[in-house]
Scaffold this motif. Structure first.
Motif, PDB file in Angstrom:
ATOM      1  N   GLY A 193      -2.580 -25.776  -0.930  1.00  0.00           N
ATOM      2  CA  GLY A 193      -2.546 -26.333  -2.203  1.00  0.00           C
ATOM      3  C   GLY A 193      -2.212 -27.512  -3.279  1.00  0.00           C
ATOM      4  N   ARG A 203      -8.145 -27.994  -0.330  1.00  0.00           N
ATOM      5  CA  ARG A 203      -8.995 -26.565  -0.755  1.00  0.00           C
ATOM      6  C   ARG A 203      -9.447 -26.093   0.679  1.00  0.00           C
ATOM      7  N   GLU A 213     -16.434 -33.000  -5.610  1.00  0.00           N
ATOM      8  CA  GLU A 213     -15.836 -32.736  -7.036  1.00  0.00           C
ATOM      9  C   GLU A 213     -15.659 -31.623  -7.990  1.00  0.00           C
ATOM     10  N   ALA A 247     -13.314 -28.397  -6.682  1.00  0.00           N
ATOM     11  CA  ALA A 247     -12.420 -29.039  -7.495  1.00  0.00           C
ATOM     12  C   ALA A 247     -11.612 -28.014  -7.288  1.00  0.00           C
ATOM     13  N   TRP A 248     -11.888 -26.766  -8.233  1.00  0.00           N
ATOM     14  CA  TRP A 248     -10.882 -25.804  -8.785  1.00  0.00           C
ATOM     15  C   TRP A 248     -11.059 -24.577  -8.047  1.00  0.00           C
ATOM     16  N   ASN A 272     -10.736 -21.964  -4.689  1.00  0.00           N
ATOM     17  CA  ASN A 272      -9.330 -22.320  -3.227  1.00  0.00           C
ATOM     18  C   ASN A 272      -9.317 -21.074  -3.485  1.00  0.00           C
TER      19      ASN A 272
END
Length: 279
Positions: free
Chosen positions: A198, A203, A255, A258-259, A261
């Motif tokens: 990270g 990711r 995108e 994108a958060w 993970n």
């Protein structure tokens, strides 16, 4: 205003195990190409004599046919025969991709062991069958993750690694020791790698398909038994498609994802919940 996934233009994706006509790998490759990626496709170079009957009838050419479909979308495609269970082959694969494209952004570890004599109780499971499944599923995913993560760190451009797992990691059905164990370990590897990579903007997530209508399941037939299985265990009332899995992979690479993970996401039409409810 419509929502469009972004973050794919001029990116390079590699999809392993992408040569079957009715599969998960092919739709993933085509979806990523449609989104804007150039795509590297790998397969084992299986002899045409071993293709499913519908592929033989269609004149299917494994990853070469998928590459043609990607080029028809206006994207570059590079089909390569490669063995993910060989660390040397994976290193050579990474070197070839970097020489050809100069980058790699998305790594989709979809290659899996073929069905063999592994679906039996542990006490009768041949050791060579255990090793065969582990070598492709777990070791192959490890080699791909390690080799390509090193390249991606050096490139310093971020990216995403997606490991294709299975609903079987929750079902843990009798007779699936080699297959399910390999995939449980892949889920763990996914979570561990997400914490390690990270910081580099890479990711790592897993996608766990449920019952997907592919040639891999042709031994189950498509008659009354299949329909009863779907009706009994899938609340949404249908088997999944390769496109269902491809859509999740694309979102995790985008995108808009994108958060996200370190997650192992079950895409199964609700199958996961049925055993828990005792139905």
């Amino acid at each position: 205003m419509s929502l469009t996934l972004t973050g794919f233009d001029n990116k390079v994706a590699i999809v392993t195990g992408a040569g079957r006509m009715r599969s998960i790998g092919r739709p993933i490759a085509l979806t990523l190409a449609k989104a804007g990626c150039d795509v590297v496709l790998t397969g084992t170079g299986k002899s045409p004599e071993r293709y499913p009957d519908d592929e033989k009838a269609a004149g299917w050419r494994d990853i070469e046919s998928v590459a043609d479909e990607i080029r028809a979308q206006g994207r570059r495609a590079l089909p390569l025969v490669s063995d993910v269970s060989s660390p040397e082959a994976v290193e050579a694969l990474a070197d070839r991709i970097l020489a050809e494209f100069g980058r790699v952004d998305f790594v989709i570890n979809n290659a899996g062991s073929t069905k063999g004599q592994d679906r039996q109780p542990v006490v009768t499971l041949p050791v060579n069958e255990w090793q065969r499944v582990i070598d492709t599923n777990l070791n192959g995913s490890f080699y791909m993750c390690q080799t390509f993560a090193r390249r991606m760190i050096d490139l310093d451009q971020g990216g995403a690694i997606i490991n294709i797992s299975t609903l079987g990691t929750r079902l843990l059905a009798a007779g699936t020791a080699a297959y399910a164990s390999s995939k449980v370990a892949i889920n763990g590897l996914t979570t561990i790698l997400s914490g390690e990579l990270g910081r580099y903007g890479i990711r790592v997530n897993g996608v766990c398909p449920g019952l997907i209508d592919t040639s891999r399941l042709d031994d189950m037939g498509r008659g009354d038994i299949w329909e009863q299985l779907v009706k009994s265990f899938i609340p949404l009332g249908r088997a999944g498609t390769g496109e269902d899995i491809a859509n999740m992979v694309a979102f995790l690479c985008s995108e808009q994802g994108a958060w996200i993970n370190g997650q192992n996401i079950y895409v199964d039409g609700g199958y996961t919940n049925v055993p828990l409810m005792g139905n």
